[in-house]
Scaffold this motif. Structure first.
Motif, mmCIF file in Angstrom:
data_model
loop_
_atom_site.group_PDB
_atom_site.id
_atom_site.type_symbol
_atom_site.label_atom_id
_atom_site.label_comp_id
_atom_site.label_asym_id
_atom_site.label_seq_id
_atom_site.Cartn_x
_atom_site.Cartn_y
_atom_site.Cartn_z
ATOM 1 N N LYS A 185 0.809 -1.219 0.000
ATOM 2 C CA LYS A 185 0.000 0.000 0.000
ATOM 3 C C LYS A 185 0.843 1.270 0.000
ATOM 4 O O LYS A 185 0.388 2.316 -0.462
ATOM 5 C CB LYS A 185 -0.924 0.034 1.222
ATOM 6 C CG LYS A 185 -1.990 -1.042 1.267
ATOM 7 C CD LYS A 185 -3.038 -0.740 2.330
ATOM 8 C CE LYS A 185 -2.432 -0.530 3.690
ATOM 9 N NZ LYS A 185 -3.434 -0.230 4.732
ATOM 10 N N GLY A 186 2.024 1.200 0.565
ATOM 11 C CA GLY A 186 2.870 2.382 0.648
ATOM 12 C C GLY A 186 2.601 3.250 1.857
ATOM 13 O O GLY A 186 3.251 4.282 2.040
ATOM 14 N N SER A 187 1.650 2.856 2.695
ATOM 15 C CA SER A 187 1.358 3.607 3.918
ATOM 16 C C SER A 187 0.680 2.676 4.903
ATOM 17 O O SER A 187 0.105 1.650 4.529
ATOM 18 C CB SER A 187 0.457 4.811 3.633
ATOM 19 O OG SER A 187 -0.814 4.378 3.178
ATOM 20 N N ALA A 188 0.751 3.045 6.175
ATOM 21 C CA ALA A 188 0.121 2.225 7.217
ATOM 22 C C ALA A 188 0.069 3.017 8.513
ATOM 23 O O ALA A 188 0.800 3.996 8.698
ATOM 24 C CB ALA A 188 0.906 0.926 7.431
ATOM 25 N N ASP A 189 -0.805 2.587 9.411
ATOM 26 C CA ASP A 189 -0.768 3.023 10.797
ATOM 27 C C ASP A 189 -0.092 1.883 11.558
ATOM 28 O O ASP A 189 -0.697 0.826 11.766
ATOM 29 C CB ASP A 189 -2.166 3.281 11.332
ATOM 30 C CG ASP A 189 -2.172 3.614 12.828
ATOM 31 O OD1 ASP A 189 -1.091 3.583 13.450
ATOM 32 O OD2 ASP A 189 -3.262 3.878 13.370
ATOM 33 N N LEU A 190 1.145 2.086 11.939
ATOM 34 C CA LEU A 190 1.920 0.992 12.510
ATOM 35 C C LEU A 190 1.419 0.544 13.876
ATOM 36 O O LEU A 190 1.755 -0.565 14.303
ATOM 37 C CB LEU A 190 3.399 1.381 12.612
ATOM 38 C CG LEU A 190 4.180 1.387 11.299
ATOM 39 C CD1 LEU A 190 5.650 1.673 11.559
ATOM 40 C CD2 LEU A 190 4.024 0.063 10.545
ATOM 41 N N ILE A 191 0.630 1.347 14.560
ATOM 42 C CA ILE A 191 0.054 0.882 15.817
ATOM 43 C C ILE A 191 -1.062 -0.110 15.536
ATOM 44 O O ILE A 191 -1.019 -1.263 15.972
ATOM 45 C CB ILE A 191 -0.462 2.055 16.680
ATOM 46 C CG1 ILE A 191 0.679 3.043 16.995
ATOM 47 C CG2 ILE A 191 -1.105 1.524 17.957
ATOM 48 C CD1 ILE A 191 1.832 2.456 17.777
ATOM 49 N N HIS A 192 -2.062 0.307 14.779
ATOM 50 C CA HIS A 192 -3.256 -0.524 14.595
ATOM 51 C C HIS A 192 -3.030 -1.685 13.633
ATOM 52 O O HIS A 192 -3.655 -2.736 13.782
ATOM 53 C CB HIS A 192 -4.428 0.339 14.127
ATOM 54 C CG HIS A 192 -4.888 1.322 15.159
ATOM 55 N ND1 HIS A 192 -5.726 0.981 16.193
ATOM 56 C CD2 HIS A 192 -4.586 2.632 15.354
ATOM 57 C CE1 HIS A 192 -5.939 2.035 16.965
ATOM 58 N NE2 HIS A 192 -5.260 3.048 16.470
ATOM 59 N N GLU A 193 -2.140 -1.514 12.678
ATOM 60 C CA GLU A 193 -1.946 -2.569 11.685
ATOM 61 C C GLU A 193 -0.774 -3.490 12.002
ATOM 62 O O GLU A 193 -0.634 -4.538 11.370
ATOM 63 C CB GLU A 193 -1.739 -1.940 10.301
ATOM 64 C CG GLU A 193 -2.958 -1.172 9.794
ATOM 65 C CD GLU A 193 -2.733 -0.556 8.422
ATOM 66 O OE1 GLU A 193 -2.605 -1.316 7.447
ATOM 67 O OE2 GLU A 193 -2.678 0.690 8.341
ATOM 68 N N PHE A 194 0.062 -3.119 12.975
ATOM 69 C CA PHE A 194 1.246 -3.927 13.220
ATOM 70 C C PHE A 194 1.562 -4.099 14.708
ATOM 71 O O PHE A 194 1.526 -5.206 15.226
ATOM 72 C CB PHE A 194 2.444 -3.294 12.499
ATOM 73 C CG PHE A 194 3.714 -4.090 12.584
ATOM 74 C CD1 PHE A 194 3.782 -5.376 12.079
ATOM 75 C CD2 PHE A 194 4.851 -3.548 13.181
ATOM 76 C CE1 PHE A 194 4.952 -6.124 12.166
ATOM 77 C CE2 PHE A 194 6.028 -4.283 13.268
ATOM 78 C CZ PHE A 194 6.074 -5.573 12.761
#
Length: 432
Positions: free
Chosen positions: A144-153
């Motif tokens: 995707k090229g972007s993420a919310d690293l708290i909620h997704e990882f």
């Protein structure tokens, strides 16, 4: 080579504690307290009055002092304030008999029993599964090229890992993720949501333990889950009761996953803020080395660790900490975040140095209450940070640092969200 972000100026007068501004960067306030009021009486947002211990030497003493009880029954406050210590909902859910709330000899007995199930060998054998979960989660957003690293990882990794380790069936793990999400919002969700989630988790664990106990084979399998190990563990013929096993599983879930969420989130954030240190770690990983990763995770635990204050302690007799008298029944909170930046103990404490060797930080406590789950948290933190930096090498923060918000709550320190951008990974079919 070290990397320094200039610290905010230390206040010239007594700082205001527990505001949103304080939560964003509490370290200048803690520096003032260390210098001017190292054992500081304050009223917490809950209305409970407590002592904050901020210097390293005093903190280490207090963490090991058995005159400071972990049992809330020793709190001298009224019934209303007594209910405002500990984890919301655990008292009503009959989950108080875990390692964070009891003293010797009960603590000694329970820790010995739990240690028989939660062994270093069991944690080490779990490493391939942690790596598998890490890669699966990064796979879900890498293109995707972007993420919310708290909620997704950072959030799903430890909750799925601890569920797997405990032996929660895969079809039930999303329920745990929902309950855990409510528990770490600390008031950000609907009123009473934390207590309801604790109650649901308690009911589920009791049922699962009862079922596992009934189906327990005579001899353990090589890959036996931790919950079965807790049921099987015995000491001179004495076993954990089902209530004790449920309380222990609960605290392993609650404390085990939230500390790791914040270790991954805070650690990634600080690496993004310190590009020289991050580049140094990436070079080390690319060369197949692990030494800087291992010392680096310890430094991240010291510099901006997941546990800001140690859990509650209550004076069972009059005592003195750092020259300050403490009355019987007074609550004492050791500020790990302040102690781990004490210049009397650490050279250049406000400098992030991933290669720091003299690093006896207090991030996972000290003494008989040293965190039992620390080896698992370290394993997950190392796997998460190494894989992120290797697979997404140009990871960068989306937006401005000032837009980030930290979760409310007294004990833990963690970001609500960590939005990042990176060059998308190409699909596997294209890269072959």
């Amino acid at each position: 080579m070290t990397s320094t972000t200039p610290p905010a100026p230390v206040p010239s007068s007594a700082p205001e504690l527990f505001t949103w501004e304080f939560a964003t960067d509490p370290y200048p306030a803690y520096a003032w307290l260390r210098e001017h009021s190292p054992v500081h009486r304050t009223t917490l947002p809950s209305g409970v009055e407590a002592w904050l211990v901020t210097r390293y030497a005093d903190a280490k003493q207090a963490l090991a002092d058995q005159r400071l009880s972990k049992n809330p029954v020793h709190h001298a406050g009224d019934e209303q304030t007594k209910g405002r210590t500990g984890i919301p909902g655990e008292r009503k859910a009959d989950l108080m008999t875990h390692l964070l709330n009891i003293d010797p000899p009960d603590h000694t007995r329970l820790r010995r029993l739990v240690s028989k199930a939660f062994t270093p060998r069991r944690v080490a054998a779990f490493a391939p599964r942690v790596q598998e979960l890490t890669d699966q989660l990064i796979d879900s957003f890498a293109q995707k090229g972007s993420a919310d690293l708290i909620h997704e990882f950072a959030f799903p990794l430890p909750i799925y890992a601890i569920c797997d380790l405990l032996g929660v069936p895969p079809e039930d793990q999303d329920d745990f993720r929902d309950w855990a999400g409510m528990m770490i919002r600390h008031g950000g969700g609907p009123r009473g949501g934390v207590a309801r989630s604790v109650k649901k988790m308690r009911g589920y664990l009791a049922e699962l333990i009862h079922r596992k106990r009934a189906e327990l084979p005579e001899h353990p399998a090589p890959d036996e889950d931790l919950l079965s190990g807790l049921i099987r563990a015995s000491d001179h013929g004495e076993h954990l009761t089902e209530n004790e096993a449920a309380a222990m599983a609960f605290i392993l879930l609650f404390a085990g996953f939230e500390t790791t969420v914040n270790l991954i989130g805070n650690g990634t954030y600080q690496l993004l803020r310190h590009p020289e240190q991050r580049a140094r770690l990436q070079e080390s990983l690319a060369a197949g080395e692990r030494g800087l990763l291992e010392t680096g995770v310890e430094e991240l635990l010291r510099y901006d660790g997941p546990v800001e204050l140690a859990t509650w302690r209550f004076a069972t007799q009059e005592l003195t900490i750092g020259g300050q008298g403490i009355a019987v029944g007074d609550p004492v909170l050791v500020v790990l975040a302040a102690a781990d930046r004490d210049p009397e103990r650490f050279e250049q404490p406000d400098t992030l140095d991933l290669a720091r060797r003299d690093n006896q930080h207090l991030g996972y406590g000290h003494g008989i209450h040293y965190c039992l789950g620390a080896p698992l948290a370290r394993l997950e933190g190392q796997a998460a940070l190494a894989t992120l930096l290797t697979r997404l090498p140009d990871l960068r923060l989306t937006g401005e640092e000032g837009d980030l918000r930290w979760r409310g709550g007294l004990i833990m320190r963690g970001l609500r969200a960590l939005p990042v951008e990176f060059t998308p990974e190409r699909p596997a079919s294209v890269t072959r």
